[in-house]
Write an enzyme that holds these catalytic residues in place. Structure first.
Site, PDB file in Angstrom:
ATOM      1  N   CYS A  85      -9.450 -12.759  -1.947  1.00  0.00           N
ATOM      2  CA  CYS A  85      -9.045 -11.373  -1.670  1.00  0.00           C
ATOM      3  C   CYS A  85      -9.465 -10.893  -0.284  1.00  0.00           C
ATOM      4  O   CYS A  85     -10.643 -10.971   0.090  1.00  0.00           O
ATOM      5  CB  CYS A  85      -9.621 -10.457  -2.735  1.00  0.00           C
ATOM      6  N   CYS A 122       3.309   0.597  -9.730  1.00  0.00           N
ATOM      7  CA  CYS A 122       1.947   0.092  -9.943  1.00  0.00           C
ATOM      8  C   CYS A 122       1.061   0.521  -8.779  1.00  0.00           C
ATOM      9  O   CYS A 122       1.423   0.340  -7.617  1.00  0.00           O
ATOM     10  CB  CYS A 122       1.936  -1.432  -9.985  1.00  0.00           C
ATOM     11  N   CYS A 153       1.651   1.947 -13.965  1.00  0.00           N
ATOM     12  CA  CYS A 153       0.664   0.874 -14.113  1.00  0.00           C
ATOM     13  C   CYS A 153      -0.409   1.104 -13.058  1.00  0.00           C
ATOM     14  O   CYS A 153      -0.084   1.497 -11.929  1.00  0.00           O
ATOM     15  CB  CYS A 153       1.335  -0.479 -13.886  1.00  0.00           C
ATOM     16  N   CYS A 213      -1.212  -5.630 -18.678  1.00  0.00           N
ATOM     17  CA  CYS A 213      -0.594  -6.507 -17.692  1.00  0.00           C
ATOM     18  C   CYS A 213      -1.713  -7.440 -17.240  1.00  0.00           C
ATOM     19  O   CYS A 213      -2.678  -6.986 -16.615  1.00  0.00           O
ATOM     20  CB  CYS A 213      -0.050  -5.677 -16.532  1.00  0.00           C
ATOM     21  N   ARG A 285       5.933 -12.186 -14.783  1.00  0.00           N
ATOM     22  CA  ARG A 285       6.275 -11.710 -13.433  1.00  0.00           C
ATOM     23  C   ARG A 285       5.998 -12.764 -12.377  1.00  0.00           C
ATOM     24  O   ARG A 285       4.881 -13.276 -12.267  1.00  0.00           O
ATOM     25  CB  ARG A 285       5.527 -10.410 -13.092  1.00  0.00           C
TER      26      ARG A 285
HETATM   27  N1  SAM Z   1      -9.857  -4.532  -7.792  1.00  0.00           N
HETATM   28  C1  SAM Z   1      -9.050  -4.656  -8.931  1.00  0.00           C
HETATM   29  C2  SAM Z   1      -9.240  -5.971  -9.644  1.00  0.00           C
HETATM   30  O1  SAM Z   1      -9.770  -6.896  -9.066  1.00  0.00           O
HETATM   31  O2  SAM Z   1      -8.823  -6.044 -10.814  1.00  0.00           O
HETATM   32  C3  SAM Z   1      -7.576  -4.452  -8.658  1.00  0.00           C
HETATM   33  C4  SAM Z   1      -6.951  -5.010  -7.394  1.00  0.00           C
HETATM   34  S1  SAM Z   1      -6.922  -6.788  -7.245  1.00  0.00           S
HETATM   35  C5  SAM Z   1      -6.387  -6.970  -5.573  1.00  0.00           C
HETATM   36  C6  SAM Z   1      -5.547  -7.240  -8.280  1.00  0.00           C
HETATM   37  C7  SAM Z   1      -5.113  -8.663  -8.359  1.00  0.00           C
HETATM   38  O3  SAM Z   1      -4.420  -9.044  -7.185  1.00  0.00           O
HETATM   39  C8  SAM Z   1      -6.157  -9.742  -8.502  1.00  0.00           C
HETATM   40  O4  SAM Z   1      -6.673  -9.845  -9.795  1.00  0.00           O
HETATM   41  C9  SAM Z   1      -5.369 -10.975  -8.127  1.00  0.00           C
HETATM   42  O5  SAM Z   1      -4.734 -11.525  -9.249  1.00  0.00           O
HETATM   43  C10 SAM Z   1      -4.319 -10.439  -7.164  1.00  0.00           C
HETATM   44  N2  SAM Z   1      -4.545 -10.941  -5.791  1.00  0.00           N
HETATM   45  C11 SAM Z   1      -5.413 -10.446  -4.885  1.00  0.00           C
HETATM   46  N3  SAM Z   1      -5.385 -11.155  -3.747  1.00  0.00           N
HETATM   47  C12 SAM Z   1      -4.483 -12.154  -3.926  1.00  0.00           C
HETATM   48  C13 SAM Z   1      -4.014 -13.212  -3.112  1.00  0.00           C
HETATM   49  N4  SAM Z   1      -4.497 -13.425  -1.886  1.00  0.00           N
HETATM   50  N5  SAM Z   1      -3.079 -14.043  -3.602  1.00  0.00           N
HETATM   51  C14 SAM Z   1      -2.593 -13.835  -4.857  1.00  0.00           C
HETATM   52  N6  SAM Z   1      -3.000 -12.846  -5.678  1.00  0.00           N
HETATM   53  C15 SAM Z   1      -3.938 -12.014  -5.231  1.00  0.00           C
HETATM   54 FE1  SF4 Z   2     -10.262  -7.825  -4.393  1.00  0.00          FE
HETATM   55 FE2  SF4 Z   2     -10.213  -6.626  -6.832  1.00  0.00          FE
HETATM   56 FE3  SF4 Z   2     -11.947  -8.621  -6.290  1.00  0.00          FE
HETATM   57 FE4  SF4 Z   2     -12.246  -6.220  -5.163  1.00  0.00          FE
HETATM   58  S1  SF4 Z   2     -12.401  -6.712  -7.345  1.00  0.00           S
HETATM   59  S2  SF4 Z   2     -12.462  -8.210  -4.116  1.00  0.00           S
HETATM   60  S3  SF4 Z   2     -10.107  -5.657  -4.801  1.00  0.00           S
HETATM   61  S4  SF4 Z   2      -9.695  -8.757  -6.377  1.00  0.00           S
END
Ligand code: SAM
Ligand code: SF4
Ligand code: DTB
Length: 338
Positions: A85, A122, A153, A213, A285
């Site tokens: 991330c 979302c 969402c 989801c 999805r």
């Molecule tokens: N912070 C919250 C969490 O972690 O549940 C919500 C946002 S987080 C960015 C949501 C989702 O985005 C992650 O669980 C992951 O599945 C997806 N995601 C984040 N970065 C990604 C990446 N570089 N490639 C693919 N999926 C990604």
């Molecule tokens: Fe990214 Fe969610 Fe992990 Fe935070 S909790 S680092 S936003 S995937």
């Protein structure tokens, strides 16, 4: 009877549903094991995709694809260390940390999304979980998006007691919270929270009456066994998540997974097919990673049972396949938005 002939053969049926007469919904969720799903993965590609297409047609219009728009309402600066991330405060990715959007900004984006044909909106936040005062603004966002007659969402991270009920009362349809991978691989990807923490939040969201989801990321260097383990975990939820995002890793420069080994695209299609077969009533999805995919690869994913996409030029911090490209692809494939 036609239907019975296209059900999976007994050797590939999960254990609990094997005893369920054809056409009846088992009161017990089928218990898919990793081994069951690995057996599916190992089928010849044509057999696997054919079987997925059969499962798809039992429950869905095979030419309709649900479209969800995505908006980051709070970007960057997250306390967690998820290796994929860009929004983790520990990532070296070049990312502007932004404060939380105003409700009006969200509403404007939702109107544009609806006009473009999205049916669900979302909203994502880069939090370990929401603080109560942040949640209040999210509740307002949900109420105003809901008033546009869009499905809602949010993905906000881990929920504390009572927060899921507030979200449900505001009219939230889906809570997104991904398991991301199998439990045994999770510690390789995240150290600041556990798989059990994620499961607990999913239970809270379900307990408050919301749809779930929940999916994962493919291409993080995990083995096929791990991919099968993730799907087994999802398919064994009772009921399975109504929406299952399968993300292809977007290898973002400055994240620890920027150099993840490339994945055979057919293995990604196999993963979609296995998700479709093991969760026949769920929307699957085709999520992150479409921008990097060819039209042909996306078409194979739809053939394998994907029936939902993120629609719009951006995901959270990275680009999505452009709307104009999606429109052209839908026209070429005879797909309809749903
Ligand atoms: N912070 C919250 C969490 O972690 O549940 C919500 C946002 S987080 C960015 C949501 C989702 O985005 C992650 O669980 C992951 O599945 C997806 N995601 C984040 N970065 C990604 C990446 N570089 N490639 C693919 N999926 C990604
Ligand atoms: Fe990214 Fe969610 Fe992990 Fe935070 S909790 S680092 S936003 S995937
Ligand atoms: C999901 O499963 N994928 C979306 C959404 N739920 C929140 C996020 C994809 C993020 C891709 C990388 C980025 O744009 O930062």
């Amino acid at each position: 009877m036609m239907r019975a002939s296209i059900l999976p053969t007994a050797d590939l049926m999960p254990h609990a549903s094997a005893a369920t007469p054809a056409g009846q919904v088992s009161p017990v969720a089928p218990q898919w094991t990793s081994a069951d799903i690995e057996t599916l993965f190992a089928l010849p590609f044509n057999d696997l995709v054919f079987r997925a297409q059969q499962a798809h047609r039992l429950h869905f219009d095979a030419n309709a694809v649900q479209r969800s728009a995505l908006l980051s309402v709070k970007t960057g600066g997250c306390s967690e260390d998820c290796k994929y991330c860009s929004q983790s405060a520990r990532a070296e990715a070049k990312l502007e940390r932004e404060s939380m959007l105003e409700v009006e900004q969200v509403l404007a984006a939702a109107k544009t999304a609806k006009a473009g044909g999205a049916t669900r909106f979302c909203m994502g936040a880069a939090w370990r979980g929401p603080k109560d005062r942040d949640l209040d603004r999210v509740l307002e966002m949900i109420r105003s998006v809901k008033a546009l007659e869009l499905e809602t969402c949010v993905t906000l991270g881990l929920l504390k007691d009572g927060q899921a009920e507030k979200l449900a009362a505001a009219g939230l349809d889906f809570y997104n919270h991904n398991l991301d991978t199998a439990e045994e691989f999770y510690g390789e990807i995240v150290s600041t929270h556990t798989y059990a923490d994620r499961m607990e939040t999913l239970e809270k969201a379900r307990g408050a009456g919301m749809k779930i989801c929940c999916g994962g990321i493919i291409g993080m260097g995990e083995s096929r066994r791990i991919r099968a383990g993730l799907l087994a975990q999802l398919a064994s939820m009772n009921p399975p998540p109504e929406s299952v995002p399968i993300n292809h890793l977007v290898a973002i420069p400055g994240t620890p997974l920027e150099d993840a080994p490339p994945l055979d695209p057919f293995e990604f299609v196999r993963t979609i097919a296995c998700a479709r077969i093991s969760m026949p009533r769920s929307y699957v999805r085709l999520s992150a990673g479409r921008q990097e995919m060819s039209d042909e690869l996306q078409a194979l994913c739809f053939l394998a049972g994907a029936n939902s996409i993120f629609y719009g030029d951006r995901l959270l911090t990275t680009g999505n396949a452009e709307t104009s490209r999606d429109e052209a692809l839908f026209a070429r494939l005879g797909l309809r938005g749903a």
